[in-house]
Design a protein around this motif. Structure first.
Motif, short mmCIF file in Angstrom:
data_model
loop_
_atom_site.label_atom_id
_atom_site.label_comp_id
_atom_site.label_asym_id
_atom_site.label_seq_id
_atom_site.Cartn_x
_atom_site.Cartn_y
_atom_site.Cartn_z
N GLY A 166 0.78 -1.22 0.00
CA GLY A 166 0.00 0.00 0.00
C GLY A 166 0.82 1.28 0.00
N LYS A 167 2.12 1.15 0.22
CA LYS A 167 2.95 2.35 0.25
C LYS A 167 3.25 2.84 -1.16
CE LYS A 167 3.60 2.30 4.73
NZ LYS A 167 3.03 3.37 5.61
N LYS A 168 3.46 4.14 -1.26
CA LYS A 168 3.88 4.74 -2.53
C LYS A 168 5.41 4.76 -2.58
CE LYS A 168 3.70 9.04 -5.21
NZ LYS A 168 3.11 10.41 -5.29
N ILE A 169 5.97 4.33 -3.71
CA ILE A 169 7.42 4.35 -3.84
C ILE A 169 7.83 4.98 -5.17
CG2 ILE A 169 7.67 2.26 -2.44
CD1 ILE A 169 8.67 1.83 -5.92
N THR A 170 8.98 5.61 -5.14
CA THR A 170 9.57 6.15 -6.36
C THR A 170 11.00 5.64 -6.47
OG1 THR A 170 8.21 8.14 -6.37
CG2 THR A 170 10.27 8.22 -7.61
N LEU A 171 11.29 5.03 -7.60
CA LEU A 171 12.66 4.59 -7.90
C LEU A 171 13.29 5.65 -8.80
CD1 LEU A 171 11.99 0.81 -8.67
CD2 LEU A 171 12.49 1.90 -6.48
N GLU A 172 14.44 6.13 -8.36
CA GLU A 172 15.10 7.21 -9.08
C GLU A 172 16.11 6.67 -10.08
OE1 GLU A 172 13.09 10.27 -6.86
OE2 GLU A 172 14.18 10.26 -8.75
N CYS A 173 16.21 7.35 -11.21
CA CYS A 173 17.21 7.01 -12.23
C CYS A 173 17.72 8.31 -12.85
CB CYS A 173 16.62 6.11 -13.30
SG CYS A 173 17.81 5.72 -14.63
N SER A 174 19.03 8.48 -12.81
CA SER A 174 19.64 9.67 -13.41
C SER A 174 20.87 9.26 -14.21
CB SER A 174 20.07 10.66 -12.32
OG SER A 174 18.95 11.17 -11.65
N GLU A 226 17.98 14.16 -18.01
CA GLU A 226 18.82 13.26 -17.25
C GLU A 226 18.07 12.43 -16.22
OE1 GLU A 226 18.87 16.52 -17.30
OE2 GLU A 226 19.05 17.39 -15.28
N HIS A 227 16.78 12.66 -16.04
CA HIS A 227 16.07 12.06 -14.93
C HIS A 227 14.83 11.30 -15.41
CE1 HIS A 227 14.11 12.72 -10.73
NE2 HIS A 227 14.96 11.72 -10.69
N PHE A 228 14.65 10.05 -14.94
CA PHE A 228 13.55 9.21 -15.43
C PHE A 228 13.03 8.37 -14.26
CE2 PHE A 228 10.84 7.56 -18.45
CZ PHE A 228 11.06 6.25 -18.86
N PRO A 229 12.30 8.96 -13.33
CA PRO A 229 11.84 8.22 -12.16
C PRO A 229 10.65 7.32 -12.45
CG PRO A 229 11.09 10.48 -12.06
CD PRO A 229 11.97 10.39 -13.27
N LEU A 230 10.56 6.25 -11.71
CA LEU A 230 9.44 5.30 -11.81
C LEU A 230 8.69 5.29 -10.48
CD1 LEU A 230 9.46 1.76 -13.35
CD2 LEU A 230 8.76 2.04 -10.97
N THR A 231 7.37 5.38 -10.55
CA THR A 231 6.55 5.48 -9.34
C THR A 231 5.50 4.38 -9.30
OG1 THR A 231 6.84 7.88 -9.23
CG2 THR A 231 4.95 6.95 -8.06
N LEU A 232 5.35 3.80 -8.13
CA LEU A 232 4.23 2.89 -7.83
C LEU A 232 3.37 3.56 -6.77
CD1 LEU A 232 5.98 -0.60 -7.68
CD2 LEU A 232 3.98 -0.04 -9.07
N GLU A 233 2.14 3.84 -7.10
CA GLU A 233 1.27 4.58 -6.18
C GLU A 233 0.91 3.74 -4.96
OE1 GLU A 233 0.29 7.69 -6.11
OE2 GLU A 233 1.33 8.24 -7.97
N SER A 234 0.73 2.44 -5.16
CA SER A 234 0.33 1.56 -4.06
C SER A 234 1.01 0.20 -4.27
CB SER A 234 -1.20 1.42 -4.03
OG SER A 234 -1.59 0.56 -2.97
N ALA A 235 2.10 0.00 -3.58
CA ALA A 235 2.90 -1.21 -3.81
C ALA A 235 2.18 -2.46 -3.31
CB ALA A 235 4.25 -1.07 -3.13
#
Lengths: 112, 117
Positions: B16-24, B72-81
């Motif tokens: 249920g948590k929101k997560i963002t994976l960062e990529c640069s 340079e930045h391409f983040p990926l987000t999951l609203e509800s893991a």
């Protein structure tokens, strides 16, 4: 659609022995083919690529691969395995839009 | 040194948590990609981008979303893991111009391993 099949999910070789990793591809256009290597806890690194021209392609760390259109194959070889070759190897084919489709990978272990 | 960076490298999170994976990336590449990697399976392309404000879904359906506001930045987000999202996520980039200059030679980050409990 492009796809890749890697034969054998695990290969075990003795140090100094030949390494042979098999890859067959399916492509609707002349293929661009790649081999990548992944060491533990790292991303993938390019080993070698085939685009056009010479069908025998040499890469880093003593690896080479041969493109055989008649067999739709792009097998990877190294004459003499080293302990540092232990890793996972991925074959990939490029689609016309340059996106890559990867195989399931082959894990290589090297026995002393 | 030109490279591609992913953070976090490892993440354990509850459902249920929101997560963002960062990529640069510091290579000035126009194209960026997210692949999902599970043991014994093909790497599956889940998102890609050919430039700022350009994003597309890949071959594998994913509940994640991406954005490309800066080159340079391409983040990926999951609203509800969810536990089904447990996987390794690999970010990659490649230059834009034609194949002869290496348009689809991908440079990969080290990956983000996500575990959802």
């Amino acid at each position: 659609a492009q796809s890749v099949t890697q034969l054998g999910s695990h290969v075990s070789v003795s140090e100094g022995a030949l390494v042979l990793l098999r890859c067959n591809y399916s492509s609707s256009v002349p293929p661009y083919l790649f081999w990548y290597v992944q060491y533990p806890n790292q991303g993938l690194q390019l080993l070698l690529k085939y685009t056009t021209g010479a069908t025998l392609v040499k890469g880093i760390n003593g690896f080479e691969a041969e493109f055989k259109k008649s067999e739709t194959s792009f097998h990877l070889t190294k004459p003499s395995a080293h302990m540092s070759d232990a890793a996972e190897y991925f074959c990939a084919v490029s689609d016309p839009d340059y996106k890559l489709s990867f195989g399931a990978g082959t894990t290589v272990t090297v026995r002393a | 040194e030109a490279d591609i960076y992913q953070t976090p490298r490892y993440l354990v999170i509850g459902t249920g948590k929101k997560i963002t994976l960062e990529c640069s990336q510091t290579m000035g590449h126009d194209k960026m990609y997210w692949y999902q990697q599970d043991p014994g399976m093909e790497l599956h392309l889940i998102h890609y981008s050919y430039g700022v404000n350009s994003t597309e879904k890949g071959d594998l359906s994913s509940e994640s979303t991406v954005s490309r506001i800066r080159t340079e930045h391409f983040p990926l987000t999951l609203e509800s893991a969810r536990p089904s999202h447990t996987s390794q996520y690999l970010c990659a980039s490649s230059p834009r111009t034609g194949l002869r200059s290496g348009a689809n030679v991908l440079t990969f980050g080290a990956g983000s391993r996500l575990t959802v409990l």
